[in-house]
Design a protein around this motif. Structure first.
Motif, PDB file in Angstrom:
ATOM      1  N   ALA A 297      49.766  16.042  72.095  1.00 39.91           N
ATOM      2  CA  ALA A 297      50.367  17.239  71.517  1.00 39.91           C
ATOM      3  C   ALA A 297      51.691  16.928  70.828  1.00 39.91           C
ATOM      4  O   ALA A 297      52.532  16.207  71.360  1.00 39.91           O
ATOM      5  CB  ALA A 297      50.579  18.286  72.608  1.00 39.91           C
ATOM      6  N   ILE A 298      51.868  17.479  69.636  1.00 36.54           N
ATOM      7  CA  ILE A 298      53.090  17.314  68.852  1.00 36.54           C
ATOM      8  C   ILE A 298      53.612  18.695  68.477  1.00 36.54           C
ATOM      9  O   ILE A 298      52.870  19.535  67.984  1.00 36.54           O
ATOM     10  CB  ILE A 298      52.830  16.496  67.556  1.00 36.54           C
ATOM     11  N   ASP A 299      54.891  18.908  68.676  1.00 31.71           N
ATOM     12  CA  ASP A 299      55.539  20.185  68.369  1.00 31.71           C
ATOM     13  C   ASP A 299      55.728  20.303  66.853  1.00 31.71           C
ATOM     14  O   ASP A 299      56.538  19.589  66.261  1.00 31.71           O
ATOM     15  CB  ASP A 299      56.879  20.254  69.088  1.00 31.71           C
TER      16      ASP A 299
ATOM     17  N   ASP B 132      47.154  30.238  59.389  1.00 27.07           N
ATOM     18  CA  ASP B 132      47.310  31.547  60.006  1.00 27.07           C
ATOM     19  C   ASP B 132      48.787  31.940  60.035  1.00 27.07           C
ATOM     20  O   ASP B 132      49.673  31.117  59.761  1.00 27.07           O
ATOM     21  CB  ASP B 132      46.688  31.582  61.401  1.00 27.07           C
ATOM     22  N   ASP B 133      49.040  33.193  60.350  1.00 26.07           N
ATOM     23  CA  ASP B 133      50.414  33.705  60.355  1.00 26.07           C
ATOM     24  C   ASP B 133      51.293  32.989  61.367  1.00 26.07           C
ATOM     25  O   ASP B 133      52.471  32.765  61.120  1.00 26.07           O
ATOM     26  CB  ASP B 133      50.430  35.208  60.619  1.00 26.07           C
ATOM     27  N   ALA B 134      50.732  32.607  62.513  1.00 25.31           N
ATOM     28  CA  ALA B 134      51.517  31.909  63.537  1.00 25.31           C
ATOM     29  C   ALA B 134      52.018  30.559  63.024  1.00 25.31           C
ATOM     30  O   ALA B 134      53.171  30.178  63.255  1.00 25.31           O
ATOM     31  CB  ALA B 134      50.696  31.724  64.811  1.00 25.31           C
ATOM     32  N   THR B 135      51.168  29.847  62.305  1.00 27.95           N
ATOM     33  CA  THR B 135      51.568  28.548  61.749  1.00 27.95           C
ATOM     34  C   THR B 135      52.629  28.736  60.669  1.00 27.95           C
ATOM     35  O   THR B 135      53.626  28.014  60.639  1.00 27.95           O
ATOM     36  CB  THR B 135      50.341  27.800  61.194  1.00 27.95           C
ATOM     37  N   LYS B 136      52.444  29.713  59.821  1.00 24.90           N
ATOM     38  CA  LYS B 136      53.448  29.985  58.786  1.00 24.90           C
ATOM     39  C   LYS B 136      54.780  30.387  59.416  1.00 24.90           C
ATOM     40  O   LYS B 136      55.846  30.015  58.910  1.00 24.90           O
ATOM     41  CB  LYS B 136      52.952  31.079  57.837  1.00 24.90           C
TER      42      LYS B 136
ATOM     43  N   ASN C  26      52.013  27.408  69.098  1.00 26.61           N
ATOM     44  CA  ASN C  26      52.501  28.418  70.039  1.00 26.61           C
ATOM     45  C   ASN C  26      52.740  27.782  71.401  1.00 26.61           C
ATOM     46  O   ASN C  26      51.910  27.017  71.876  1.00 26.61           O
ATOM     47  CB  ASN C  26      51.476  29.541  70.216  1.00 26.61           C
ATOM     48  N   GLY C  27      53.857  28.110  72.014  1.00 26.41           N
ATOM     49  CA  GLY C  27      54.110  27.651  73.370  1.00 26.41           C
ATOM     50  C   GLY C  27      54.840  26.339  73.442  1.00 26.41           C
ATOM     51  O   GLY C  27      55.196  25.733  72.443  1.00 26.41           O
ATOM     52  N   ASP C  28      55.043  25.898  74.648  1.00 26.05           N
ATOM     53  CA  ASP C  28      55.795  24.690  74.951  1.00 26.05           C
ATOM     54  C   ASP C  28      54.877  23.481  74.877  1.00 26.05           C
ATOM     55  O   ASP C  28      53.862  23.421  75.572  1.00 26.05           O
ATOM     56  CB  ASP C  28      56.411  24.821  76.348  1.00 26.05           C
ATOM     57  N   VAL C  29      55.234  22.519  74.065  1.00 24.29           N
ATOM     58  CA  VAL C  29      54.415  21.322  73.885  1.00 24.29           C
ATOM     59  C   VAL C  29      54.237  20.582  75.209  1.00 24.29           C
ATOM     60  O   VAL C  29      53.209  19.960  75.456  1.00 24.29           O
ATOM     61  CB  VAL C  29      55.007  20.407  72.782  1.00 24.29           C
ATOM     62  N   ARG C  30      55.217  20.674  76.113  1.00 25.80           N
ATOM     63  CA  ARG C  30      55.123  19.977  77.399  1.00 25.80           C
ATOM     64  C   ARG C  30      54.081  20.604  78.305  1.00 25.80           C
ATOM     65  O   ARG C  30      53.635  19.978  79.255  1.00 25.80           O
ATOM     66  CB  ARG C  30      56.489  19.955  78.097  1.00 25.80           C
ATOM     67  N   GLU C  31      53.688  21.824  78.022  1.00 27.20           N
ATOM     68  CA  GLU C  31      52.677  22.510  78.827  1.00 27.20           C
ATOM     69  C   GLU C  31      51.285  22.425  78.196  1.00 27.20           C
ATOM     70  O   GLU C  31      50.336  22.975  78.737  1.00 27.20           O
ATOM     71  CB  GLU C  31      53.080  23.970  79.021  1.00 27.20           C
TER      72      GLU C  31
END
Length: 161
Positions: free
Chosen positions: A127-129, A39-43, A116-121
């Motif tokens: 979860a991996i950034d 998707d566009d967000a991943t790109k 999308n967003g903070d990996v810590r949240e």
């Protein structure tokens, strides 16, 4: 590979033989495996990661639709995917990239990538950034090896969340 650090100054570690892109290279192209439906967000995460390197190098990065003709070829894969570096599932090897001028950049499809967003949240315990890992792997594509300096972008390990 280790960095040679003294008096607060560190020399960057390179791959053996210091492979580089051809002299005068100012633009590198990148493309995603056509079997991916990103998707566009991943790109955009990858565009952001490449932009981080453009800020500190003389190289710019441009996405192309020609996977075969791209300098850097990006894909998400599972297990043995034909390059001699099989992925091992959640949280082992997250990704790997090959030195210049190979340009292959592979990520483990089984990871819980945060786009999308903070990996810590994230509610995902593993979860991996994605952007952080992408910046690291682009360093390899540019010829950088691992750093022994914990916290450096080229340090070889990262914790989830």
């Amino acid at each position: 590979m280790k960095n040679n650090c003294s008096k607060g100054r560190c020399i960057t570690a390179f791959f053996p033989g210091k492979p580089r892109w051809p002299a005068g290279t100012r633009t590198l192209t990148y493309a995603f495996d056509p079997n991916e439906n990103l998707d566009d967000a991943t790109k955009q995460v990858f565009a952001n990661a490449f932009n981080q390197w453009s800020k500190v190098t003389t190289i710019t990065f441009t996405e192309t639709t020609s996977y075969r003709g791209a300098d850097i070829k990006i894909g998400f894969y599972s297990g043995d995917h034909g390059d001699g570096e099989p992925f091992d599932g959640v949280l082992g090897t997250l990704a790997h990239a090959f030195s210049p001028t190979d340009g292959r950049f592979h990520l483990d499809k089984s990871e819980d990538w945060v786009v999308n967003g903070d990996v810590r949240e994230s509610s995902l315990s593993n979860a991996i950034d994605l952007e952080f890992v992408a910046v690291h792997e682009i360093g390899h594509v540019l010829g950088l090896g691992h750093s022994s300096v914990e916290g450096a972008i080229m340090y070889p390990t990262i914790s989830s969340n």
